[in-house]
Motif scaffolding. Structure first.
Motif, short mmCIF file in Angstrom:
data_model
loop_
_atom_site.label_atom_id
_atom_site.label_comp_id
_atom_site.label_asym_id
_atom_site.label_seq_id
_atom_site.Cartn_x
_atom_site.Cartn_y
_atom_site.Cartn_z
N SER A 58 48.52 38.63 59.19
CA SER A 58 47.67 38.02 60.21
C SER A 58 47.88 38.71 61.54
O SER A 58 48.88 39.39 61.76
CB SER A 58 47.95 36.52 60.36
N LEU A 97 37.90 36.13 61.27
CA LEU A 97 38.94 36.07 60.25
C LEU A 97 40.06 36.98 60.71
O LEU A 97 39.84 38.18 60.93
CB LEU A 97 38.39 36.51 58.89
N TYR A 136 45.20 37.07 56.18
CA TYR A 136 44.98 36.80 54.76
C TYR A 136 46.32 36.75 54.04
O TYR A 136 47.33 37.30 54.50
CB TYR A 136 44.07 37.85 54.13
N ASN A 137 46.33 36.04 52.91
CA ASN A 137 47.51 35.90 52.08
C ASN A 137 47.08 36.04 50.64
O ASN A 137 46.47 35.13 50.07
CB ASN A 137 48.17 34.54 52.33
N LYS A 170 48.52 33.40 48.12
CA LYS A 170 47.88 32.09 48.15
C LYS A 170 46.36 32.18 48.03
O LYS A 170 45.69 31.15 47.92
CB LYS A 170 48.22 31.36 49.46
N GLU A 187 44.26 33.04 50.35
CA GLU A 187 43.77 32.32 51.53
C GLU A 187 43.45 33.28 52.68
O GLU A 187 44.11 34.31 52.84
CB GLU A 187 44.81 31.31 52.03
N LEU A 188 42.47 32.89 53.47
CA LEU A 188 42.12 33.56 54.72
C LEU A 188 42.46 32.65 55.88
O LEU A 188 42.38 31.43 55.76
CB LEU A 188 40.62 33.89 54.75
N GLN A 189 42.82 33.24 57.01
CA GLN A 189 42.98 32.48 58.26
C GLN A 189 41.80 32.81 59.16
O GLN A 189 41.45 33.99 59.34
CB GLN A 189 44.28 32.88 58.96
N THR A 237 42.68 27.56 57.53
CA THR A 237 42.65 28.43 56.36
C THR A 237 41.53 28.03 55.43
O THR A 237 41.08 26.88 55.41
CB THR A 237 43.99 28.36 55.59
N TYR A 246 39.89 32.24 49.41
CA TYR A 246 39.03 33.40 49.24
C TYR A 246 37.67 32.98 48.66
O TYR A 246 36.62 33.43 49.10
CB TYR A 246 39.67 34.42 48.30
#
Length: 335
Positions: free
Chosen positions: A2, A133, A136-137, A140, A142-144, A153, A156
């Motif tokens: 991030s 955006l 990202y992870n 997980k 996931e996007l922040q 969050t 995806y």
């Protein structure tokens, strides 16, 4: 991974020009500042990308979608190129969620940009507005992201499946060489084109942009078919944008007068243009208390509508004078 994004895309506080109702420009500012243009102020991004001069009205009802209902990819790419960046994007058709391939391509763009330390511009993360955006992870999935409503969050698989169910992601790519002259010529060309040319390829909905947008706004008031929340939202967006336009032009005139390289005529025309957009802002501001967002007031009350029409005519006249000044300024600038 991030990155830190300091400016929140949310409702405007025009007195300090650090925020705007135009969420697209707020997101662009966050991106360009981290892509190497940290010196740019928000009002400069608004002016240079054309967002300070936008108006888009549906004459049938002053639809709340007006401020975001236009070809983003074309307008954004042109504005960001004017600032000095090529772009890449993925977009689905209106109200169409992404296919697996489109989602994969969008995620690759987002991750590519974040890995470079630059947030990606996106649409409808948590509400139907633009945001960024910034993390990202993969573990997980996931996007922040941040938009005017939330900093949080999302999975995806939820990208492009928000409230509107359509995907738009744009990133800044390689930087383009610009000059002070190319920046201002590009900004003027974008503003003038928006003022005079209908940017919509379809006849329905019958959105009208530029100076014709004021005619559409008046038409809706005359018909007594104004959306309370749509009118209030369009008013807030356009009034805020014109405040940034006046600030952009005023600061430019001051800078040019100080450095003495642009000539007296250029300075005088620019200062005059700033005055016209300030008068446009003043006219629109008189309606903000009458039609507050989100309550909206009573735009279809006959007496209220009559007064609103008069104010919109004043705003249009001031903006038309502003556009004429921009045209004179463009003609005065060297090639």
């Amino acid at each position: 991974m991030s990155i830190e994004v300091n400016n929140d895309p949310c409702a405007a506080t025009p007195s300090d020009y650090k925020m705007t109702w135009t969420s697209a420009a707020q997101a662009m500012w966050a991106a360009v500042k981290l892509a190497g243009k940290a010196e740019l102020e928000l009002y400069e991004v608004m002016g240079l990308t054309g967002h300070a001069f936008r108006i888009n009205i549906n004459p049938e009802n002053v639809d709340i979608a007006g401020p975001t209902a236009y070809p983003w990819e074309t307008f954004f790419a042109k504005g960001l190129k004017n600032i000095g960046f090529n772009t890449a994007y993925v977009r689905t058709a209106d109200f169409t969620p992404p296919t697996p391939d489109q989602l994969t391509r969008a995620l690759k763009l987002v991750q590519k940009s974040i890995d470079r330390g630059v947030p990606a511009i996106s649409w409808d993360l948590f509400v139907p507005e633009f945001g960024v955006l910034y993390g990202y992870n993969d573990e997980k999935q996931e996007l922040q992201g941040k938009d005017p409503n939330e900093d949080g969050t999302l999975l995806y698989e939820k990208l492009g499946r928000g409230q509107i169910h359509e995907l738009f992601v744009m990133i800044l790519e390689e930087e383009i060489q610009t000059t002070a002259l190319s920046l201002i010529r590009g900004a003027l060309e974008i503003a003038i084109d928006h003022a005079h040319r209908r940017e919509h390829s379809n006849e329905t909905p019958p959105f009208q942009n530029g100076l014709a947008g004021y005619d559409g706004w008046i038409e809706a008031f005359e018909a007594g078919k104004v959306s309370e929340i749509g009118n209030a939202y369009n008013l807030a967006v356009v009034a805020d944008a014109r405040a940034h336009a006046a600030k952009f032009l005023q600061e430019m005139a001051d800078r040019w007068e100080s450095d003495g390289n642009w000539g007296e005529a250029v300075v005088l025309i620019t200062r005059g243009a700033a005055g016209h957009y300030a008068r446009t802002t003043d006219a629109l501001n008189t309606l903000l208390a009458v039609f507050p967002f989100p309550q909206g007031g009573e735009p279809n009350d006959a007496e209220t509508a009559k007064k609103a029409i008069a104010v919109l005519q004043t705003a249009k006249a001031a903006e038309a004078s502003g556009v004429e000044a921009l045209e004179r300024l463009l003609a005065e600038l060297p090639e």
